[in-house]
Design a protein around this motif. Structure first.
Motif, PDB file in Angstrom:
ATOM      1  N   VAL A  29      -4.637   3.306  -1.001  1.00 23.55           N
ATOM      2  CA  VAL A  29      -4.637   1.916  -1.458  1.00 23.55           C
ATOM      3  C   VAL A  29      -4.745   0.984  -0.261  1.00 23.55           C
ATOM      4  O   VAL A  29      -4.046   1.150   0.736  1.00 23.55           O
ATOM      5  N   LEU A  79      10.748   4.999 -15.576  1.00 19.10           N
ATOM      6  CA  LEU A  79       9.467   4.976 -14.887  1.00 19.10           C
ATOM      7  C   LEU A  79       8.788   3.616 -14.957  1.00 19.10           C
ATOM      8  O   LEU A  79       7.577   3.488 -14.848  1.00 19.10           O
ATOM      9  N   ALA A  96       9.130   2.193  -9.700  1.00 15.21           N
ATOM     10  CA  ALA A  96       9.340   2.857 -10.983  1.00 15.21           C
ATOM     11  C   ALA A  96       9.785   4.297 -10.809  1.00 15.21           C
ATOM     12  O   ALA A  96      10.515   4.840 -11.624  1.00 15.21           O
ATOM     13  N   CYS A  97       9.325   4.914  -9.733  1.00 14.23           N
ATOM     14  CA  CYS A  97       9.528   6.345  -9.583  1.00 14.23           C
ATOM     15  C   CYS A  97      10.988   6.726  -9.490  1.00 14.23           C
ATOM     16  O   CYS A  97      11.345   7.863  -9.716  1.00 14.23           O
ATOM     17  N   THR A  98      11.834   5.795  -9.127  1.00 18.90           N
ATOM     18  CA  THR A  98      13.238   6.163  -9.006  1.00 18.90           C
ATOM     19  C   THR A  98      14.014   5.804 -10.265  1.00 18.90           C
ATOM     20  O   THR A  98      15.180   6.115 -10.381  1.00 18.90           O
ATOM     21  N   SER A  99      13.356   5.141 -11.197  1.00 15.45           N
ATOM     22  CA  SER A  99      14.094   4.748 -12.389  1.00 15.45           C
ATOM     23  C   SER A  99      13.836   5.758 -13.500  1.00 15.45           C
ATOM     24  O   SER A  99      12.782   6.368 -13.565  1.00 15.45           O
ATOM     25  N   PHE A 128      -1.151   7.613  -3.106  1.00 13.34           N
ATOM     26  CA  PHE A 128      -0.132   6.570  -3.203  1.00 13.34           C
ATOM     27  C   PHE A 128       0.802   7.023  -4.299  1.00 13.34           C
ATOM     28  O   PHE A 128       0.376   7.244  -5.426  1.00 13.34           O
ATOM     29  N   PHE A 165       6.188  17.360   1.258  1.00  5.32           N
ATOM     30  CA  PHE A 165       6.360  15.904   1.359  1.00  5.32           C
ATOM     31  C   PHE A 165       6.519  15.479   2.816  1.00  5.32           C
ATOM     32  O   PHE A 165       5.896  14.521   3.271  1.00  5.32           O
ATOM     33  N   ASP A 220       0.783  -1.232   0.000  1.00  4.08           N
ATOM     34  CA  ASP A 220       0.000   0.000   0.000  1.00  4.08           C
ATOM     35  C   ASP A 220       0.817   1.285   0.000  1.00  4.08           C
ATOM     36  O   ASP A 220       0.252   2.374   0.039  1.00  4.08           O
ATOM     37  N   ILE A 221       2.135   1.181   0.016  1.00  2.00           N
ATOM     38  CA  ILE A 221       2.904   2.419  -0.076  1.00  2.00           C
ATOM     39  C   ILE A 221       3.930   2.305  -1.184  1.00  2.00           C
ATOM     40  O   ILE A 221       4.201   1.224  -1.685  1.00  2.00           O
ATOM     41  N   GLU A 222       4.501   3.435  -1.513  1.00  2.00           N
ATOM     42  CA  GLU A 222       5.346   3.504  -2.693  1.00  2.00           C
ATOM     43  C   GLU A 222       6.802   3.659  -2.242  1.00  2.00           C
ATOM     44  O   GLU A 222       7.094   4.393  -1.296  1.00  2.00           O
ATOM     45  N   GLU A 226       9.657   5.018  -3.408  1.00  2.00           N
ATOM     46  CA  GLU A 226      10.457   6.242  -3.398  1.00  2.00           C
ATOM     47  C   GLU A 226      10.141   7.090  -2.176  1.00  2.00           C
ATOM     48  O   GLU A 226      11.029   7.644  -1.526  1.00  2.00           O
ATOM     49  N   SER A 227       8.847   7.181  -1.845  1.00  2.00           N
ATOM     50  CA  SER A 227       8.464   7.954  -0.668  1.00  2.00           C
ATOM     51  C   SER A 227       9.125   7.381   0.581  1.00  2.00           C
ATOM     52  O   SER A 227       9.684   8.105   1.398  1.00  2.00           O
ATOM     53  N   TYR A 268       2.486  -5.144 -10.509  1.00  4.18           N
ATOM     54  CA  TYR A 268       3.157  -3.842 -10.444  1.00  4.18           C
ATOM     55  C   TYR A 268       3.151  -3.253  -9.035  1.00  4.18           C
ATOM     56  O   TYR A 268       4.145  -2.754  -8.563  1.00  4.18           O
ATOM     57  N   GLU A 269       1.981  -3.314  -8.394  1.00  8.20           N
ATOM     58  CA  GLU A 269       1.869  -2.613  -7.122  1.00  8.20           C
ATOM     59  C   GLU A 269       2.807  -3.182  -6.064  1.00  8.20           C
ATOM     60  O   GLU A 269       3.195  -2.504  -5.138  1.00  8.20           O
ATOM     61  N   HIS A 279       6.260  -1.676  -6.814  1.00 11.83           N
ATOM     62  CA  HIS A 279       6.329  -0.263  -6.433  1.00 11.83           C
ATOM     63  C   HIS A 279       6.636  -0.071  -4.955  1.00 11.83           C
ATOM     64  O   HIS A 279       7.232   0.915  -4.570  1.00 11.83           O
TER      65      HIS A 279
END
Lengths: 410, 226
Positions: free
Chosen positions: A399, A346, A340-343, B88, B35, A318-320, A322-323, A359-360, A363
């Motif tokens: 999510v 994407l 994906a966010c760090t690549s 998210f 953030f 439920d979390i991403e 990069e954050s 995918y999730e 992530h």
């Protein structure tokens, strides 16, 4: 809100990306900058001294690999070594056939050259790996065709730490060659992540090419090596003064070569001790995470003999990633994610995707790769903040993955 | 008009991701602030208590970003009085939602007709810029806002005001419309690969790609061939 630490510690959990250079290695390298500065190709004294250092290093590395010194080629890093193995082999043997076998979780230093060859008419077979990342030697064997010239399978995966059955794959390839009375296909393994943890004996592994890199084993960056079995011809990618048996032209990186040899020597000597320490630490971390955080999944094999002792790759539902990574970074904790966010592309990690993971899941993955300087206190510090950070990011997230939705991933 | 020129008009300033203040941090100081100190997000247990009359959801975790927006709109004035969100996504996704929640509720609340005019570029400008590759995937705020306001129109029986104005949904999973493609072209997308990178269009099914390609050609001709 989140707790503020009294003192922010710097904790590095990203050793699979690169590691600090060991002080013993730095010490060994230092004389080769200003004191012994010659070009190993020069005939004068300064050149001969440098040449001696290079040869000495080559001998040390060869010994560890159970190889001959002339079969070690120094190159500019792990990627350069992988590229030389693939392109060098392809260009020298294309008359024989244009088929290469690999696995989908290889490093991009393998996959991208292969994609490039594919555009030039080569056929590439990527043999599937299972949910933990293992490839079956039998499947490799079944994929071999009369025109297969090379098989490349990594020793251990950099993201999920899975240790591939290299010796078994080597044996089925030997079997194929014997049955068909052919020297093909040749076998390459990328051992960048395995060095310092596993045996690099090329005779026991039955490999024809083996890739090593300096910076993952507490050696210098910008240096690597390719082992090439005696008698196998490959073509160079860089032409010039004929250094490294004509396979990697350019004045040798003498301090780098000395550093690589020293780093490998230390790494292989301390292998057992290091494995024990890393295993203990990663088990401790995994236990603590399981105790304090719900809805997680270990990616890759169970912690044990099939997994690199220093690697933990965990999905926090439920979390991403990069954050999570950036929050941890605020606390001085450094690790990496397959999100994906760090690549640049994407796209989430091709490794996690190849395990059949949605995918999730990719992530929300976080990789901890432990190393020499890490202690139990580091893990305790991490565990003071990781659970609250995960909690806050989950609170912010819309999510709520229902676990039963993906019954395979519990 | 070159794509370079468009970019400078729309963004307050370009941000070098390596030198964006905050001690060499990845993003600008504003992004960093939002953030680490997100405003107005829906806390645990608040869902039941927060009285909203509009809600919008866009994206999906599979494509890397998902956002839900809850609004409290004052019917007499049609001003957005309060807002809650959940996101998210990566750092810039969270920060851009947080900053949007401020934009629409500050100074006694923004009128919904003005809120509908908010573009991703406005959010990015307020954030002090975003790294190029982050722009399209992480700024979903305007779309969530539109979805929420449409929800309000539907709930209050104002179906004629539901905004579909010219927008045709091309990728129904990711809610990407022809307008998004137009914007992506204006921001420099030249090939279908660029579109896929910027919008993630087709990430969950390639069905939408032919239509997207057609629109791409159309907008390229329209804006860049004279």
């Amino acid at each position: 809100m989140l707790p503020k630490p009294k003192k922010i510690r710097e904790i590095y959990f990203d050793h699979a990306a690169t590691a600090y250079t060991d002080e013993r290695v730095v010490k060994a390298m230092l004389p080769y900058y200003s004191k012994t500065y010659g070009n190993p190709s020069s005939l004068h004294r300064a050149g001969r001294e440098a040449n001696a250092a290079v040869n000495d290093s080559r001998r040390k590395i060869a010994q560890i690999l159970h190889a001959l010194p002339e079969n070690i080629i120094f190159v500019g890093g792990g990627t350069a070594s992988d590229n030389l193995a693939i392109y060098g082999m392809a260009r020298a043997h294309e008359q024989r056939g244009k088929h290469i076998i690999t696995i989908p979780i290889e490093h991009h230093a393998i996959l991208h050259p292969l994609e490039d060859l594919e555009k030039q008419g080569w056929k590439i077979t990527k043999v599937k790996v299972n949910e933990e990342g293992f490839v079956s030697p039998e499947e490799i064997y079944k994929s071999i065709r009369p025109d297969t010239v090379l098989i490349s399978v990594m020793y251990t995966n950099n993201e999920i730490g899975v240790i591939e059955p290299i010796a078994d794959i080597g044996r089925v390839i030997l079997k194929y060659r014997k049955e068909h009375n052919t020297p093909y296909p040749y076998f390459h393994t990328d051992a960048c992540q395995a060095a310092g943890y596993l045996s690099l004996d090329v005779e026991k592994l039955h490999v024809d090419f083996l890739t090593l890199n300096g910076s993952k084993i507490y050696g210098p960056k910008g240096i690597g090596a390719l082992y090439i079995r005696r008698g196998i011809k490959i073509k160079p990618m860089i032409l010039g003064g004929g250094q490294e048996r004509n396979l990697n032209a350019g004045t040798e990186n003498v301090p780098g070569i000395v550093g690589l040899a020293k780093a490998l020597e230390i790494a292989q000597n301390e292998k057992e001790k290091e494995n024990k320490k890393m295993r203990k630490l990663s088990l401790y971390l995994w236990k603590k995470i399981q105790e304090k955080i719900q809805n997680i999944k270990l990616n890759g094999p169970e912690i044990g003999d099939d997994r690199l002792s220093s690697n933990l790759n965990i999905t926090f539902m439920d979390i991403e990633g990069e954050s999570l990574l950036l929050y941890l970074d605020e606390y001085g904790i450094m690790c990496s994610t397959g999100s994906a966010c760090t690549s640049e592309s994407l796209e989430p990690s091709h490794v996690l995707r190849a395990l059949g993971m949605p995918y999730e899941y990719a992530h929300g993955s976080l990789r901890f790769s432990l190393g020499r300087r890490n202690t139990k206190q580091d893990v305790d510090y991490l565990m003071k903040y990781l659970p609250v950070i995960v909690e806050q990011l989950r609170e912010m997230s819309p999510v709520r993955m229902e676990k039963q939705k993906h019954a395979r991933y519990k | 008009m070159s794509d370079e020129a468009i970019k400078k008009e729309n963004l307050s300033e370009e941000v070098n991701i390596r030198e964006a203040g905050g001690g060499g941090w990845l993003y600008s100081d504003v992004v960093k602030d939002h953030f680490f100190n997100p405003r107005n997000f829906m806390r645990y247990g608040e869902e039941e208590k927060f009285e909203f009359n509009a809600m919008g959801r866009v994206g999906s975790p599979a494509c890397g970003d998902e956002m839900v927006l809850w609004l409290k709109i004052e019917p007499e004035t049609e001003k957005i009085k309060e807002c809650r969100w959940r996101t998210f996504g990566c750092g810039s996704a969270i920060a851009s939602t947080s900053v949007l929640s401020e934009m629409i509720t500050e100074k006694d609340g923004m009128k919904i007709e003005d809120a509908l005019k908010i573009k991703p570029q406005d959010i990015i400008a307020r954030l002090g810029g975003l790294p190029d590759r982050k722009i399209h995937c992480s700024v979903l705020g305007d779309k969530a806002l539109q979805a929420a306001i449409n929800d309000y129109f539907r709930k209050t029986g104002k179906h004629e005001r539901v905004l579909t104005a010219g927008a045709k949904v091309i990728d129904s999973v990711l809610n990407i419309t022809d307008k998004d493609i137009e914007e992506a072209v204006l921001e420099g997308a030249k090939t279908i690969e660029d579109l896929q990178k910027k919008l993630k269009i087709g990430a969950l099914g390639k069905d939408s790609l032919p239509a997207a390609e057609e629109l791409l050609k159309f907008y390229l001709e329209k804006y860049f061939k004279s």
